[in-house]
Design a protein around this motif. Structure first.
Motif, mmCIF file in Angstrom:
data_model
loop_
_atom_site.group_PDB
_atom_site.id
_atom_site.type_symbol
_atom_site.label_atom_id
_atom_site.label_comp_id
_atom_site.label_asym_id
_atom_site.label_seq_id
_atom_site.Cartn_x
_atom_site.Cartn_y
_atom_site.Cartn_z
ATOM 1 N N LEU A 202 10.593 8.097 7.623
ATOM 2 C CA LEU A 202 9.800 7.910 8.843
ATOM 3 C C LEU A 202 9.074 6.572 8.900
ATOM 4 C CD1 LEU A 202 8.231 11.462 9.362
ATOM 5 C CD2 LEU A 202 10.418 10.569 10.160
ATOM 6 N N HIS A 203 8.773 5.980 7.714
ATOM 7 C CA HIS A 203 7.971 4.759 7.747
ATOM 8 C C HIS A 203 8.558 3.611 6.932
ATOM 9 C CE1 HIS A 203 4.697 6.422 10.113
ATOM 10 N NE2 HIS A 203 4.828 7.536 9.418
ATOM 11 N N GLY A 204 9.817 3.702 6.558
ATOM 12 C CA GLY A 204 10.528 2.557 6.013
ATOM 13 C C GLY A 204 10.109 2.092 4.642
ATOM 14 N N PHE A 205 9.524 2.968 3.831
ATOM 15 C CA PHE A 205 9.191 2.578 2.466
ATOM 16 C C PHE A 205 10.449 2.567 1.594
ATOM 17 C CE2 PHE A 205 5.028 3.326 4.005
ATOM 18 C CZ PHE A 205 4.138 2.697 3.155
ATOM 19 N N VAL A 206 10.402 1.764 0.547
ATOM 20 C CA VAL A 206 11.521 1.645 -0.389
ATOM 21 C C VAL A 206 11.098 2.267 -1.719
ATOM 22 C CG1 VAL A 206 13.167 0.083 -1.483
ATOM 23 C CG2 VAL A 206 12.174 -0.515 0.736
ATOM 24 N N ASP A 207 11.888 3.207 -2.195
ATOM 25 C CA ASP A 207 11.612 3.879 -3.472
ATOM 26 C C ASP A 207 12.162 3.010 -4.594
ATOM 27 O OD1 ASP A 207 11.314 5.557 -5.621
ATOM 28 O OD2 ASP A 207 12.217 7.302 -4.672
ATOM 29 N N ILE A 208 11.267 2.438 -5.397
ATOM 30 C CA ILE A 208 11.663 1.483 -6.439
ATOM 31 C C ILE A 208 11.091 1.922 -7.778
ATOM 32 C CG2 ILE A 208 11.563 -0.910 -7.227
ATOM 33 C CD1 ILE A 208 11.202 -1.761 -4.332
ATOM 34 N N GLU A 209 11.954 1.967 -8.806
ATOM 35 C CA GLU A 209 11.495 2.299 -10.155
ATOM 36 C C GLU A 209 11.013 1.041 -10.852
ATOM 37 O OE1 GLU A 209 15.278 3.496 -10.882
ATOM 38 O OE2 GLU A 209 15.089 5.442 -9.939
ATOM 39 N N THR A 210 9.906 1.145 -11.562
ATOM 40 C CA THR A 210 9.367 0.015 -12.308
ATOM 41 C C THR A 210 9.439 0.318 -13.805
ATOM 42 O OG1 THR A 210 7.149 0.971 -12.004
ATOM 43 C CG2 THR A 210 7.846 -0.713 -10.434
ATOM 44 N N PRO A 211 9.364 -0.711 -14.651
ATOM 45 C CA PRO A 211 9.569 -0.513 -16.091
ATOM 46 C C PRO A 211 8.522 0.378 -16.743
ATOM 47 C CG PRO A 211 9.830 -2.828 -15.503
ATOM 48 C CD PRO A 211 9.282 -2.135 -14.303
ATOM 49 N N THR A 212 8.963 1.060 -17.789
ATOM 50 C CA THR A 212 8.062 1.852 -18.628
ATOM 51 C C THR A 212 7.590 1.035 -19.827
ATOM 52 O OG1 THR A 212 9.111 3.917 -17.976
ATOM 53 C CG2 THR A 212 7.871 3.951 -20.016
ATOM 54 N N LEU A 213 8.420 0.170 -20.355
ATOM 55 C CA LEU A 213 8.034 -0.713 -21.451
ATOM 56 C C LEU A 213 7.430 -1.977 -20.856
ATOM 57 C CD1 LEU A 213 11.092 -0.369 -23.857
ATOM 58 C CD2 LEU A 213 8.862 0.749 -24.026
ATOM 59 N N PHE A 214 6.153 -2.218 -21.132
ATOM 60 C CA PHE A 214 5.467 -3.367 -20.549
ATOM 61 C C PHE A 214 4.589 -4.002 -21.615
ATOM 62 C CE2 PHE A 214 2.375 -4.951 -17.093
ATOM 63 C CZ PHE A 214 3.170 -6.054 -16.823
ATOM 64 N N LYS A 215 3.571 -4.719 -21.212
ATOM 65 C CA LYS A 215 2.677 -5.388 -22.157
ATOM 66 C C LYS A 215 1.248 -4.922 -21.918
ATOM 67 C CE LYS A 215 1.594 -9.687 -21.435
ATOM 68 N NZ LYS A 215 1.682 -11.155 -21.215
ATOM 69 N N ARG A 216 0.379 -5.298 -22.817
ATOM 70 C CA ARG A 216 -1.024 -4.897 -22.724
ATOM 71 C C ARG A 216 -1.665 -5.447 -21.459
ATOM 72 N NH1 ARG A 216 -5.835 -7.071 -24.888
ATOM 73 N NH2 ARG A 216 -4.687 -8.761 -25.914
#
Length: 639
Positions: A202-216
């Motif tokens: 209905l509102h044009g959002f994009v479902d995007i996965e982001t990383p689980t391994l990151f930095k402090r």
């Protein structure tokens, strides 16, 4: 209309009344697939022809195959078969020719899994069960197969049977068969699906996965550290996708959404989880009003049908107003008992401790009125309230009985009444049997202690039969205009972010950043439901120089940790803002569950342990060697 799980039948406990109505309605809602509405096909692709809970008189004469768990057996003549959709009564054949079928169904232990085939028939006249949606029919079995036998259970699969939480978590796969867990998880799934539909379709959002391994990340809660194979280098699990969603805005994705897994190493905190789920949202070219309208629409759209519709817009109040009236930044507005400032009434008082408080900076006299407190509270409750304030806040709280027929007033309380009895009664609208809790001291401290006692007193009154908080009422509230910074607890001379370091300052307070930063308000907003914070967000800083100044100069953080974000903000970052809803907390409140652990399939215990698999566990030194780490065991450890 299909009923997902039957009402009480032969010892199988299920909610009744409003809850039962909710379940029948909400779980019969249709799903949207493309532009067409259709009823879910629960028996596609599997061995059964029907679910146990869907059979009705309209199925009379049909040959059906059912799969499920044996819920109950009676006199080796009937058994009740259960699946996720409900219960159905099965007639065990008594003929000699069907001896093998009878043997299977009579000897299989309760909770064994069976597959039966037979004919749907009417129950004999007078034997119908109106408490069961399938109560007009039964299935006369022709063939049966024992798919798996059940060993002796550690507890009965019935909601009314009391189990310790530790036992439930140890055998979580059995606990999941209970009616309440099935209901909670299916309602959660349904609401998330509607949220996806609202945001993406209905509102044009994009479902995007982001990383689980990151930095402090500087500031915020402690993070889980993950070793890498490079000596001395570690990943961290993200507290939230905060930096990534801001970078997505820089990348022109414009409208981002994710059902995000987040991680915080918060130790043994009650009703918290080390891993939890957020509905994470970010938008470009938006202001606070836009974010708030989006979330109100999202919750309206995904709200269960059989609950009262949500009324929008939600009310709002500033952080200062919330603290002054409720003593907290997450007020439960379902009931009154607001904090009243009665300082002006005692400017010329002769009561010593009031004089002393009002002579100091930010000194104030505050009070709350407990309706019918003298009727419901006992003397030991009053003493407990005073002790709680003293132990936890180092604050004296004085109970005053202006109109009660009990002689419980202390000499100090009597002195106050001699000075201002009529003024108190008028200002606080005191009725017969009301009790006033009065305290004096620094404004924030006085408000905080009364805010806590307001909730403690509500618990006490409700335990004694008073009704203050309607469990069917959902009272949403936006809290805005938080301070941008707070003094550090360990070093009050230094500042830390009240929300996180990426929150934009209020435009009206921008110049104060360089002169009196402790007075700057933020563009941070929280969504509160029934006294629990269920969401928080802000308009972000999109100017690289301003972000660098706040990090380096005001917060004294190492900007090298965020060099990638600062660099990105310099490459044409659009104005942007967002919010994250705590999905676990939201579903907990919607379902009325006592804990967020009751709306998560496989939660951790209070101490952060998985009691089912015994995680976390030790690893042998040879498995740690590739990560260049070794364990330094405490001297008193048995390891």
């Amino acid at each position: 209309m299909f009923c997902w799980l039957s009402r009480q039948y032969w010892g199988f406990s299920t909610p009744t009344g409003r809850m039962a109505h909710l379940i029948r309605g909400s779980l019969s809602r249709t799903l949207v697939v493309g532009s067409q509405r259709r009823t879910p096909e629960f028996s596609s692709f599997v061995a059964r022809t029907n679910t146990c809970g869907e059979l009705r008189s309209s199925h009379l004469g049909q040959e059906v195959t059912l799969c499920g768990w044996i819920q109950y057996r009676r006199q080796n003549i009937f058994l009740v078969l259960r699946d996720f959709h409900g219960l159905v009564q099965v007639v065990i054949p008594q003929e000699e020719s069907a001896a093998s079928v009878k043997k299977i169904l009579c000897e299989a232990p309760v909770e064994s899994v069976v597959q039966v085939s037979g004919t749907v028939i009417s129950r004999p006249p007078g034997q119908e069960n109106p408490k069961m949606p399938t109560g007009e029919i039964e299935v006369k079995v022709k063939t049966a197969e024992l798919l798996n036998s059940c060993k002796k259970l550690p507890f009965e699969i019935k909601d009314f049977v009391k189990k310790t939480e530790a036992l439930r978590l140890q055998y979580r796969y059995l606990d999941l068969r209970s009616f309440q867990m099935q209901y909670n998880l299916r309602l959660r799934s349904q609401m998330v699906m509607k949220m996806r539909e609202y945001l993406c379709n209905l509102h044009g959002f994009v479902d995007i996965e982001t990383p689980t391994l990151f930095k402090r990340t500087p500031g915020g809660a402690k993070e889980f550290v993950i070793p890498s194979r490079e000596p001395g280098k570690f990943y961290c699990l993200p507290q939230s996708p905060q930096q990534f969603k801001q970078l997505l805005m820089v990348g022109g994705l414009d409208r981002y959404f994710q059902v995000a897994r987040c991680y915080r190493d918060e130790g043994s905190r009650p009703d918290r989880q080390p891993e939890f789920t957020q509905i994470d949202i970010e938008m470009s070219f938006v202001d606070q009003t836009g974010i708030r309208s989006l979330i109100e629409g999202l919750l309206q759209y995904s709200w269960p049908n059989d609950k009262d519709p949500l009324v929008v817009p939600f009310p709002s109040m500033t952080f200062a107003e919330a603290l002054a009236s409720y003593g907290t930044d997450k007020p439960d507005t379902r009931f009154g008992m607001k904090i009243i400032d009665i300082s002006d009434m005692f400017r010329n008082t002769e009561v010593g401790f009031l004089q002393d408080a009002l002579s100091k900076p930010q000194g104030a006299v505050k009070a709350i009125c407990i309706s019918e407190g003298a009727k419901y509270l006992k003397r030991k409750d009053i003493e407990s309230i005073r002790k709680f304030a003293a132990d936890h806040f180092n604050q004296e709280v004085l109970p005053v009985f202006p109109k009660a027929n009990r002689n419980w007033n202390t000499p100090v309380a009597q002195s106050i009444l001699e000075e201002q009895r009529s003024g108190l009664i008028k200002l606080m609208e005191i009725q017969e049997d009301d009790v006033v809790l009065l305290t004096a001291g620094e404004h924030k401290k006085a408000c905080s202690v009364l805010g806590k006692l307001r909730l403690e007193c509500a618990d006490l009154l409700e335990a004694r039969g008073s009704v203050l908080r309607d469990p069917a009422l959902f009272s949403f509230l936006w809290v805005v205009d938080f301070p941008l910074f707070l003094p550090k607890e360990e070093n009050p001379g230094e500042l830390e972010s009240a929300h996180h370091p990426f929150t934009a300052p209020h435009p009206s307070d921008l110049q104060l950043l360089y002169t009196e930063p402790e007075k700057v308000r933020s563009q941070h907003y929280d969504l509160v439901l029934n006294g629990s914070e269920i969401g928080g967000g802000s308009i972000r800083i999109h100017d690289a120089e301003l972000q660098h100044y706040i990090l380096a100069t005001l917060l004294k953080e190492d900007v090298k940790l965020l060099s990638h974000l600062l660099q990105a903000l310099g490459f044409g970052a659009p104005p942007h803002g967002g919010i994250a809803l705590g999905l676990d907390r939201l579903i907990c409140l919607v379902t009325g569950a006592p804990s967020i652990r009751d709306v998560i399939a496989f939660p951790k215990s209070f101490r952060g342990h998985d009691l089912m698999s015994s995680a976390p566990e030790s690893l042998p030194p040879e498995e740690l060697k590739p990560y260049h780490i070794q364990v330094s065991w405490p001297a008193d450890s048995e390891a």
